[in-house]
Write a protein that holds these residues in place. Structure first.
Motif, PDB file in Angstrom:
ATOM      1  N   TRP A 124      -2.098 -11.026  25.600  1.00 18.87           N
ATOM      2  CA  TRP A 124      -1.725 -10.798  24.205  1.00 18.87           C
ATOM      3  C   TRP A 124      -2.664 -11.522  23.243  1.00 18.87           C
ATOM      4  O   TRP A 124      -2.961 -11.008  22.157  1.00 18.87           O
ATOM      5  CB  TRP A 124      -0.277 -11.215  23.978  1.00 18.87           C
ATOM      6  N   ILE A 133      -5.655  -9.261  23.067  1.00 15.33           N
ATOM      7  CA  ILE A 133      -5.427  -8.091  22.219  1.00 15.33           C
ATOM      8  C   ILE A 133      -5.739  -8.436  20.767  1.00 15.33           C
ATOM      9  O   ILE A 133      -6.352  -7.640  20.030  1.00 15.33           O
ATOM     10  CB  ILE A 133      -3.976  -7.583  22.351  1.00 15.33           C
ATOM     11  N   TYR A 169      -0.340  -2.446  31.930  1.00 14.11           N
ATOM     12  CA  TYR A 169      -1.108  -3.539  31.313  1.00 14.11           C
ATOM     13  C   TYR A 169      -2.542  -3.563  31.850  1.00 14.11           C
ATOM     14  O   TYR A 169      -3.501  -3.767  31.105  1.00 14.11           O
ATOM     15  CB  TYR A 169      -0.428  -4.878  31.583  1.00 14.11           C
ATOM     16  N   LEU A 175      -9.660  -0.785  27.261  1.00 12.88           N
ATOM     17  CA  LEU A 175     -10.187  -1.517  26.110  1.00 12.88           C
ATOM     18  C   LEU A 175     -11.447  -2.301  26.478  1.00 12.88           C
ATOM     19  O   LEU A 175     -12.418  -2.330  25.722  1.00 12.88           O
ATOM     20  CB  LEU A 175      -9.125  -2.467  25.549  1.00 12.88           C
TER      21      LEU A 175
END
Length: 370
Positions: free
Chosen positions: A133, A136, A192, A199
């Motif tokens: 996270w 991200i 995930y 990405l």
């Protein structure tokens, strides 16, 4: 200590350099042995990187907000007259300092998630979701700032002689963000892992394309207008660490293939590392020659001097990687240690000079000009 009236975003490169030194200390210990001096170096520079990032952040944000009115949005000129007016007052383009924040942040993440499990003896898998996270956030930061900088840089009509050297930091920032994605893709479950993979690969591919574009325009600029002036020359060195970063990214990609049952011969790892080491050694020599020229001619200090730290710390990491992948040759180990010590010296020298500069009161003429 009061910062100058006009804070320069390039000071954020001090946090990037400290994070790079953290990784260099960790990688040297990773391929040899985590001795107390190496562990102390990791902890010290990790804390320093976090402190400098936090200390620079409010000043960076204040400077960014002062320029944000001309930063976001895209407006293409619809006539030659409008193009001339935009050229007279161009929007904020590829200022290196704007990308220094996301680059420093993701470097801190890379350093922290390497050092913390080593120092605290924690399995990386236990904190991988936290890292996901936080990563991200880094992807969003690099994506938003990087895309707008590219739009501003190429939508604004300029001569090739005015090509902004700040774009040299773009490929490095994109590569630094891509590495955790490829690494976590083999550690995270289900969706995930797919998000991290998509990405990571996307950002890495964009960084590679931007690197090719930047090198092309930079060569044209150098051929038509010569080398940049002394205040901007160290900025060009920020492209060099991308060699180590993309070598590591490629190796993590190969590890991902092996994790999913694809047999990859070790000679491929050796070949990729050898190519990266050769390119990194050549470019680091160029950086060393520029640095020696600066010392010899007593070039005044400027915020861009922080760009001297990056190529040497990347060369140290590259030598540790070569020691691990190519062979346990004393030359690689000696170069890894030597370049690491040299980088610590350069970092300390630029830090001391910067602190003296910040503590020196501005002259009346400088205050009037600002």
């Amino acid at each position: 200590m009061k910062l100058p009236t006009k804070y320069h975003p390039l000071y954020m490169l001090s946090a990037l350099g400290a994070g790079g030194l953290t990784v260099a200390f960790w990688k040297l210990g990773n391929v040899t042995r985590q001795t107390p001096p190496l562990l102390a170096g990791q902890v010290f520079f990790l804390l320093l990187a976090a402190t400098l990032l936090i200390a620079n952040l409010p000043h960076w944000w204040h400077t960014f907000r002062a320029n944000s009115a001309n930063f976001f949005g895209l407006h293409l000129p619809h006539s030659q007259g409008e193009a001339a007016r935009i050229k007279e007052r161009p929007p904020v383009v590829a200022a290196t300092g704007w990308m220094a924040l996301p680059a420093a942040y993701v470097m801190l993440l890379n350093a922290a998630f390497a050092v913390i499990p080593t120092v605290l003896h924690i399995e990386l898998s236990r904190i991988v979701f936290l890292g996901f996270w936080m990563w991200i956030g880094a992807v969003l930061l690099v994506g938003v700032l990087g895309l707008q900088i590219m739009l501003n840089s190429f939508a604004t009509p300029i001569d090739i002689s005015e090509f902004h050297l700040g774009l040299f930091l773009q490929p490095l920032a994109y590569g630094l963000v891509a590495i955790p994605g490829l690494r976590m893709a083999s550690m995270l479950p289900g969706g995930y892992a797919d998000v991290a993979l998509v990405l990571g690969v996307t950002v890495g591919a964009l960084g590679t394309a931007i690197a090719a574009l930047v090198i092309t325009f930079a060569v044209l600029r150098f051929m038509t207008s010569g080398l940049p002036g002394p205040e901007a020359a160290p900025t060009t060195l920020l492209m060099m660490p991308a060699i180590s970063v993309y070598t590591i990214m490629t190796l993590f990609g190969l590890h991902f293939l092996m994790h999913h049952g694809v047999e990859v011969p070790h000679v491929i790892f050796k070949l990729v590392t050898a190519v990266g080491w050769g390119m990194m050694a050549s470019t680091t020599l160029v950086g060393l020659l520029i640095l020696l020229d600066y010392f010899r001619h007593h070039v005044p200090l400027s915020p861009s001097w922080w760009g001297f730290v990056c190529p040497f710390v990347a060369f140290s990491v590259m030598n540790s990687l070569a020691y691990q992948q190519i062979g346990h040759y004393p030359l690689f180990l000696a170069l890894a240690v030597g370049s690491l010590v040299f980088t610590v010296f350069i970092y300390g020298y630029v830090a001391v000079r910067t602190l003296k500069h910040l503590r020196t009161p501005q002259s009346a003429a400088a205050r009037a000009q600002s």
